[in-house]
Design an enzyme around this catalytic site. Structure first.
Site, PDB file in Angstrom:
ATOM      1  N   GLY A 108      57.340  15.975  42.851  1.00  9.64           N
ATOM      2  CA  GLY A 108      56.340  16.944  42.441  1.00  9.64           C
ATOM      3  C   GLY A 108      56.989  18.288  42.146  1.00  9.64           C
ATOM      4  O   GLY A 108      58.137  18.369  41.701  1.00  9.64           O
ATOM      5  N   SER A 109      56.267  19.349  42.432  1.00 13.62           N
ATOM      6  CA  SER A 109      56.752  20.685  42.073  1.00 13.62           C
ATOM      7  C   SER A 109      57.888  21.197  42.941  1.00 13.62           C
ATOM      8  O   SER A 109      58.448  22.256  42.644  1.00 13.62           O
ATOM      9  CB  SER A 109      55.594  21.678  42.109  1.00 13.62           C
ATOM     10  OG  SER A 109      54.690  21.405  41.054  1.00 13.62           O
ATOM     11  N   THR A 110      58.258  20.460  44.009  1.00 14.82           N
ATOM     12  CA  THR A 110      59.466  20.871  44.745  1.00 14.82           C
ATOM     13  C   THR A 110      60.694  20.732  43.838  1.00 14.82           C
ATOM     14  O   THR A 110      61.736  21.334  44.102  1.00 14.82           O
ATOM     15  CB  THR A 110      59.668  20.041  46.028  1.00 14.82           C
ATOM     16  OG1 THR A 110      59.788  18.659  45.693  1.00 14.82           O
ATOM     17  CG2 THR A 110      58.515  20.248  46.992  1.00 14.82           C
ATOM     18  N   MET A 111      60.538  19.958  42.769  1.00  9.66           N
ATOM     19  CA  MET A 111      61.617  19.793  41.796  1.00  9.66           C
ATOM     20  C   MET A 111      61.931  21.109  41.088  1.00  9.66           C
ATOM     21  O   MET A 111      63.053  21.309  40.588  1.00  9.66           O
ATOM     22  CB  MET A 111      61.203  18.729  40.766  1.00  9.66           C
ATOM     23  CG  MET A 111      62.278  18.353  39.771  1.00  9.66           C
ATOM     24  SD  MET A 111      63.631  17.475  40.589  1.00  9.66           S
ATOM     25  CE  MET A 111      64.783  17.358  39.224  1.00  9.66           C
ATOM     26  N   LYS A 112      60.982  22.033  41.052  1.00 10.97           N
ATOM     27  CA  LYS A 112      61.150  23.265  40.279  1.00 10.97           C
ATOM     28  C   LYS A 112      62.285  24.140  40.811  1.00 10.97           C
ATOM     29  O   LYS A 112      62.971  24.815  40.031  1.00 10.97           O
ATOM     30  CB  LYS A 112      59.833  24.045  40.244  1.00 10.97           C
ATOM     31  CG  LYS A 112      58.763  23.326  39.432  1.00 10.97           C
ATOM     32  CD  LYS A 112      57.376  23.909  39.616  1.00 10.97           C
ATOM     33  CE  LYS A 112      56.338  23.098  38.847  1.00 10.97           C
ATOM     34  NZ  LYS A 112      54.956  23.509  39.135  1.00 10.97           N
TER      35      LYS A 112
END
Length: 667
Positions: A410-414
């Site tokens: 999810g957005s932890t990839m950002k």
């Protein structure tokens, strides 16, 4: 007359030839006998080579069976009987007896046996022919073995090594349990159902134990083990006629469910597994690590059983033939902080998920949690088939080890995408993108597909704003501007995607995509903000953020204490870039999407993430909520937490709140 003379000549010539034929030598006979001995061809050894005196003393069946049984029971292998032929020119025609030295050696389950022996041969006439025959002796089987001796093997079971946390808290230790059993002759079968109910087993299971062929009315028949903590139950059970208990050795897991997937448990070998490991000394009665660190460190924990091969003389004296000293297993000390693990588990245990707490400076794993869980003590003491079925069929999968597998980040990839962009020089943190509304697509080539963001409060978005409000459109555009080649190369070379994670506990590898490539723009855009086919292991996710926290150096994750820390990936970002990201991660909590993570007395920083699991855009599916966090006032731990099925609980905000409860529980 002439015919008569010729016939006499032939008779005389034949007798001369017969007298000139070379007689059999005892060393030749012994040489042939030794060949059969080395091949363990006991039938031929008896039939053609043993003296009459030997055969009168030992019947063929006794000779053959005794050799085979002793060799089999003692685990004899690599048998080698050596005989050096003599160089002298003894005239054996005039001798009736001969004696030669032999050396006998072989390996047994109790160790190597090697000894000198003398073999006597006697000359006998059989079927009008003289030959040499062996005077066999029982000591040819084992040194000092005599008629009437009994051969015994003692096994001294190695003590299994124990598992401890970094503070010497026991995680898996050798303890005791109550063994509940029935003496059939004293048991009232009308109590069978009551016993089954008390012990959480079935009447059929108890009957099966009582119906075994070895059972006698006065024998104690084991039925069920109970932990020592169940003493009141044990007392209630043995109050019934014919029920007894005794304390027996048993593996204990003091932290139970909180560390179950980490420790695993030990159990008996399956037939398939035994076939694979029997050459390592395992038997059908051996216990082996079934899962977790019990399995990972099996070779170190197991140790080596001691054995003694001995003779018991008729007068009761014992003679040791071979002895293998017992080697107890070695203890394993983990980097885990069991109390920390317990606190994380306490906040998560009601729902499916996983968490990894790592020291970003050393790579040490401080906690590895998988929920829901099971009690490994239940497994080791004998779980009922009904209970195991209940666990196996539970839709929340308590037997599955979630910190081993991979999930969409999810957005932890950002945070990782930002690191790749900064390190490559393709991302200017001050550059702004003009973004209007909640949806965006590059052009009509994308068809109906659009990138959707949650908040539209900012129309001019830079890196700080993109992280604070987890802007999917911003990171999709960053990914496209960076390009697939730079993005994929950065994930693989800087962060170890696609590599084996260098960790003692086997983990699934993180991936960029199913084939390791990104060839389409939509996939690149999705991957940059943590969707697409990107998958990450929770330990890897914590380690990746650990690289940002550790000023750019991502450490190898470690599970065994007191190892030299190693850098896995050097300079995933520069020190200056790391400081920039650290500042932005703090603002995610102090000003942005994760304000509910604020905990009194702490400066929590981190990144949220919601991974959508659905068949197509616009449809409703399941969501996993993630939050990677750390306290900037005490940056010795980064915690990555994932909770499944948060779509009805506020998405990633739910994971943020659970994480906050954990931080609040710390002193």
């Amino acid at each position: 007359m002439r015919k008569i003379l010729i016939l006499c000549f032939l008779l005389i010539f034949g007798l001369v030839l017969a007298g000139c034929q070379e007689q059999s030598k005892p060393d030749d006979r012994l040489k042939d006998y030794v060949k059969l001995w080395n091949k363990q061809t006991f039938d031929d050894m008896y039939g053609s080579y043993l003296s009459t005196e030997t055969k009168d003393s030992y019947k063929k069946k006794d000779f053959v069976d005794r050799y085979k049984k002793i060799y089999e029971d003692a685990g004899v292998s690599d048998l080698k009987v050596s005989f050096k032929e003599p160089k002298d020119d003894t005239d054996w025609d005039k001798k009736k007896e001969a004696e030669f030295p032999v050396i006998i050696s072989f390996n047994t389950s109790a160790g190597e046996v090697k000894y000198d022996q003398k073999v006597k041969l006697t000359k006998e006439e059989r079927d009008d022919k003289e030959d040499w025959y062996v005077n066999w002796d029982p000591s040819f089987i084992l040194p000092e073995l005599e008629d009437g001796d009994k051969v015994g093997i003692d096994t001294i079971t190695a003590q299994r090594g124990e598992i401890y946390d970094r503070n010497d808290q026991p995680l898996a230790v050798n303890g005791e349990a109550f063994q509940i059993g029935i003496v059939p002759g004293e048991f009232d079968e009308s109590n069978l159902k009551k016993v089954a109910d008390l012990l959480d087993t079935s009447e059929e299971a108890i009957k099966k134990e009582l119906d075994q062929s070895w059972v006698q009315p006065e024998y104690f028949v084991p039925i069920k083990k109970l932990p020592l903590s169940e003493r009141p139950l044990a007392l209630e059970v043995i109050d019934l006629d014919g029920l007894y208990s005794k304390r027996v050795k048993a593996r204990e897991y003091p932290f139970g469910e909180a560390t179950a997937h980490l420790t695993g448990y030990i159990g008996k070998l399956t037939a398939e597994k035994l076939e694979k490991v029997k050459d390592k000394g395992y038997t059908a009665n051996s216990l082996i690590g079934v899962s977790g660190t019990e399995e990972v460190f099996e070779d170190k924990l197991r140790g080596k059983d001691g054995q003694r091969l001995f003779l018991t003389k008729e007068n009761g004296d014992e003679v040791t033939v071979a002895e293998q000293e017992v080697e107890n297993g070695k203890n394993v000390k983990l980097t885990i902080d069991a109390e920390l693990q317990k606190k994380i588990y306490a906040q998560m245990k009601k729902e499916p998920g996983t968490a990894a707490a790592m020291n970003p400076k050393t790579g040490e794993a401080l906690a590895l949690v998988s929920t829901p869980s099971f009690d490994p003590n239940e497994m080791i003491l004998g779980i009922s088939s009904d209970r195991y079925k209940e666990l196996s069929e539970d839709p929340d999968k308590p037997l599955e080890n979630r910190f081993q597998i991979t999930y969409s980040p999810g957005s932890t990839m950002k945070g990782i995408t930002a690191s790749v962009g900064l390190k490559s020089g393709k991302l200017d943190p001050n550059k702004t993108y003009d973004i209007k509304g909640k949806t965006w697509k590059k052009d009509e080539s994308w068809g109906n597909y659009k990138v959707v963001r949650v908040f539209d409060n900012d129309s001019s978005v830079d890196l700080e704003s993109g992280l604070k409000f987890s802007d999917n459109i911003y990171f999709a555009r960053v990914g496209l501007d960076m390009g697939a080649d730079t993005f994929v190369k950065g994930l693989k070379e800087n962060f170890g995607f696609g590599e084996d994670i260098p960790f003692e506990y086997p983990l699934y590898n993180s991936q960029v995509s199913n084939d390791g490539k990104i060839e389409k723009e939509v996939q690149l855009a999705d991957s940059a903000f943590g969707q697409g086919q990107v998958l990450m292991n929770i330990v890897h996710l914590a380690s990746a953020y650990g690289g940002i926290i550790n000023d750019g150096n991502m450490m190898e994750p470690q599970l065994v204490l007191d190892q030299e820390p190693k850098v896995w990936k050097k300079e995933v970002v520069t020190t200056e870039q790391a400081k920039l990201l650290q500042t932005d991660l703090r603002k995610v909590v102090s000003e942005g999407i994760a304000t509910k993570a604020n905990s009194e007395g702490k400066a929590i920083a981190g990144k949220t993430g919601t991974a959508e699991i659905k068949s197509e855009q616009g449809s409703k599916g399941r969501e996993n909520g993630l939050f990677v966090s750390y306290d900037q006032n005490n940056p010795d731990m980064v915690l990555a937490m994932l909770l499944e099925n948060v779509q009805d609980n506020g998405g990633s905000t739910h994971t943020v709140q659970v994480t906050k409860k954990f931080y609040d529980s710390l002193k």
